[in-house]
Design an enzyme around this catalytic site. Structure first.
Site, PDB file in Angstrom:
ATOM      1  N   GLU A  61      46.810  33.066  34.222  1.00 18.98           N
ATOM      2  CA  GLU A  61      46.625  33.502  32.841  1.00 18.98           C
ATOM      3  C   GLU A  61      45.369  34.363  32.692  1.00 18.98           C
ATOM      4  O   GLU A  61      45.355  35.331  31.931  1.00 18.98           O
ATOM      5  CB  GLU A  61      46.554  32.296  31.903  1.00 18.98           C
ATOM      6  CG  GLU A  61      47.851  31.533  31.752  1.00 18.98           C
ATOM      7  CD  GLU A  61      48.135  30.611  32.948  1.00 18.98           C
ATOM      8  OE1 GLU A  61      49.263  30.105  33.038  1.00 18.98           O
ATOM      9  OE2 GLU A  61      47.217  30.397  33.781  1.00 18.98           O
ATOM     10  N   PRO A 274      48.166  29.635  50.414  1.00 16.86           N
ATOM     11  CA  PRO A 274      48.456  28.571  49.444  1.00 16.86           C
ATOM     12  C   PRO A 274      47.919  28.934  48.061  1.00 16.86           C
ATOM     13  O   PRO A 274      46.867  29.569  47.934  1.00 16.86           O
ATOM     14  CB  PRO A 274      47.726  27.356  50.017  1.00 16.86           C
ATOM     15  CG  PRO A 274      47.523  27.673  51.468  1.00 16.86           C
ATOM     16  CD  PRO A 274      47.342  29.151  51.527  1.00 16.86           C
ATOM     17  N   ARG A 275      48.628  28.511  47.027  1.00 19.51           N
ATOM     18  CA  ARG A 275      48.225  28.834  45.655  1.00 19.51           C
ATOM     19  C   ARG A 275      46.919  28.143  45.271  1.00 19.51           C
ATOM     20  O   ARG A 275      46.084  28.724  44.593  1.00 19.51           O
ATOM     21  CB  ARG A 275      49.340  28.414  44.687  1.00 19.51           C
ATOM     22  CG  ARG A 275      49.029  28.648  43.214  1.00 19.51           C
ATOM     23  CD  ARG A 275      48.994  30.117  42.892  1.00 19.51           C
ATOM     24  NE  ARG A 275      48.786  30.361  41.462  1.00 19.51           N
ATOM     25  CZ  ARG A 275      48.727  31.554  40.915  1.00 19.51           C
ATOM     26  NH1 ARG A 275      48.858  32.622  41.673  1.00 19.51           N
ATOM     27  NH2 ARG A 275      48.536  31.703  39.627  1.00 19.51           N
ATOM     28  N   MET A 315      39.626  32.600  47.993  1.00 21.64           N
ATOM     29  CA  MET A 315      40.027  32.868  46.616  1.00 21.64           C
ATOM     30  C   MET A 315      39.638  34.301  46.246  1.00 21.64           C
ATOM     31  O   MET A 315      38.593  34.800  46.650  1.00 21.64           O
ATOM     32  CB  MET A 315      39.340  31.881  45.664  1.00 21.64           C
ATOM     33  CG  MET A 315      39.766  30.432  45.863  1.00 21.64           C
ATOM     34  SD  MET A 315      41.532  30.164  45.535  1.00 21.64           S
ATOM     35  CE  MET A 315      41.585  30.459  43.768  1.00 21.64           C
ATOM     36  N   ASN A 341      53.419  35.911  39.999  1.00 19.76           N
ATOM     37  CA  ASN A 341      53.512  37.325  39.640  1.00 19.76           C
ATOM     38  C   ASN A 341      53.888  38.198  40.833  1.00 19.76           C
ATOM     39  O   ASN A 341      53.053  38.478  41.699  1.00 19.76           O
ATOM     40  CB  ASN A 341      52.177  37.779  39.047  1.00 19.76           C
ATOM     41  CG  ASN A 341      52.281  39.139  38.391  1.00 19.76           C
ATOM     42  OD1 ASN A 341      53.317  39.781  38.426  1.00 19.76           O
ATOM     43  ND2 ASN A 341      51.194  39.581  37.788  1.00 19.76           N
ATOM     44  N   GLU A 344      52.125  42.110  41.430  1.00 20.24           N
ATOM     45  CA  GLU A 344      50.929  42.407  42.225  1.00 20.24           C
ATOM     46  C   GLU A 344      51.319  43.007  43.570  1.00 20.24           C
ATOM     47  O   GLU A 344      50.704  43.964  44.041  1.00 20.24           O
ATOM     48  CB  GLU A 344      50.098  41.140  42.418  1.00 20.24           C
ATOM     49  CG  GLU A 344      49.487  40.608  41.132  1.00 20.24           C
ATOM     50  CD  GLU A 344      48.777  39.287  41.307  1.00 20.24           C
ATOM     51  OE1 GLU A 344      47.817  39.045  40.564  1.00 20.24           O
ATOM     52  OE2 GLU A 344      49.182  38.492  42.184  1.00 20.24           O
TER      53      GLU A 344
END
Length: 426
Positions: A61, A274-275, A315, A341, A344
């Protein structure tokens, strides 16, 4: 009124359970133990005279909101921009993106208050916002009620409402419908999203369909050069497959797909990202258990000919990694998380595949599929076969990459429409 009062009572009674859950999260991510007071509306440090409040749940977000937040910062220098998140990863991304502005006092980041009347009132008293912008659909009855009660406009930007979510809200309609009447504006991603909000109680006059800001990606000028440099470190001659933003239950399937890819393309290299950072070690163990030779991006370990997998355990580097790859799979979609998304990847010129579970990005996914720039797979074997086919056809690969970039470019503009709507309230 009565329904919201009962909701608040239930929330207060649930605080011990909330704290137990928070403690469990601390075990996975120690950052959750910090700044707990903020979640109950207790703040320290500078108290702004007036502010504009942006609420972004987490990383996704915030990334979607950043261009809009930048415009607001530039246009309204007399206001402090207060950005709230719910997660430490979201917090880290905000602090990294606005390091200079935070030092200057232009931007403040805190955790959003729990949806308790006392916590919300303390937040409003401290930060004195003139406007609340909620990204996507993070709707909390007390936050919206007490903000509206102070005549502070509430704008829900880039709003989406899936049929599944709408069905959930229908079950608590006596709570949801009054909340909808307190929202000043919902800027919906699509006509269907807007219709669902109106059906659940939003006055039609408070609806605007602006499209999705996902297309208005904020890509720094040097990003492509940085991606090219990373590609050189990984091997310009290699075929690179990236699995981006993976979730629990996907990593094993994606490594299985890579086995098929590698059996057909010997020099193939897989990058797995990994997210959530709390899963980095678990995914490293999965890669190791399957016998792959791998390196970790966070340790700057060299990628040699014998390296089969790179673990993207950092990150803020996903765009760079996407741009350094040949083909991408966007995670959260082989398991029912809802997807992430895919734009990207396309914006960086990397063709993308996704699984069937993309309900969080349904509008975007439907458009991209209709324009034939997004491919959907439903199994590890299907993914492996699709990747091999594309990597073996350089002309088709280039056509798909170019067309994906163009689609992203052609659909920009939602951010400008959103900014113009928000400006009316300021």
């Amino acid at each position: 009124m009565l329904t919201r009062w009962l909701y608040s009572l239930a929330f207060y009674l649930a605080i011990p359970i909330i704290l137990i859950r928070l403690r469990k999260r601390v075990k996975k991510n120690p950052a959750y133990r910090h700044r707990i007071r903020e979640r109950f509306g207790f703040y320290s440090g500078r108290k702004p005279e007036q502010s504009i409040w942006f609420h972004t749940v987490s990383v996704g977000e915030f990334v979607a909101a950043k261009s809009l937040a930048d415009r607001v910062l530039k246009a309204y220098p007399q206001h402090t921009l207060v950005i709230t998140t719910m997660t430490p990863t979201g917090s880290d991304r905000v602090c990294a993106a606005y390091q200079q502005q935070i030092a200057e006092g232009r931007v403040l980041h805190v955790y959003a208050p729990y949806d308790l009347p006392g916590a919300v009132k303390r937040f409003l008293n401290w930060f004195n916002p003139r406007l609340l912008v909620i990204m996507e659909t993070e709707l909390w009855p007390n936050i919206i009620h007490f903000t509206d009660k102070r005549n502070i406009p509430v704008v829900v930007a880039n709003a989406r409402l899936s049929e599944k979510s709408a069905n959930g809200y229908r079950k608590v309609l006596p709570l949801f419908r009054p909340m909808m009447r307190e929202v000043s504006l919902i800027a919906a991603q699509s006509d269907i999203d807007g219709e669902r909000f109106v059906e659940l109680g939003l006055p039609p006059a408070n609806l605007q369909v602006t499209g999705t800001v996902k297309f208005d990606l904020d890509i720094e000028p040097g990003m492509e050069a940085s991606a090219k440099e990373l590609r050189g470190l990984w091997g310009n001659e290699r075929n690179i497959f990236i699995a981006a933003s993976t979730h629990e239950g996907e990593d094993e399937q994606l490594l299985e797909a890579f086995l098929y890819i590698r059996s057909n393309i010997e020099n193939a290299l897989m990058v797995i990202v990994p997210r959530h950072p709390e899963r980095f070690e678990a995914v490293a163990d999965i890669i190791k258990a399957r016998g792959f030779q791998f390196s970790r991006l966070s340790r700057d370990e060299p990628v040699g000919e014998s390296t089969e997998v790179v673990l993207g355990d950092t990150m803020g580097d996903l765009l760079r990694m996407l741009g350094a790859a040949d083909v991408a799979f966007i995670g959260g979609s082989l398991v029912p998380v809802g997807g992430h998304n895919m734009l990207e990847s396309l914006a960086m010129g990397t063709p993308a595949f996704t699984g069937p579970h993309v309900f969080n990005f349904q509008v975007v996914a439907d458009l991209l599929s209709e324009l034939d720039v997004l491919r959907t797979v439903s199994s590890p074997l299907g993914l492996g076969q699709a990747v091999v086919t594309l990597l073996n056809d350089s002309e088709a690969h280039k056509t798909l990459a170019d067309r994906g970039r163009q689609v992203v470019q052609d659909n920009r503009g939602a951010m400008e429409r959103l900014f113009n709507l928000i400006s009316k309230y300021l």
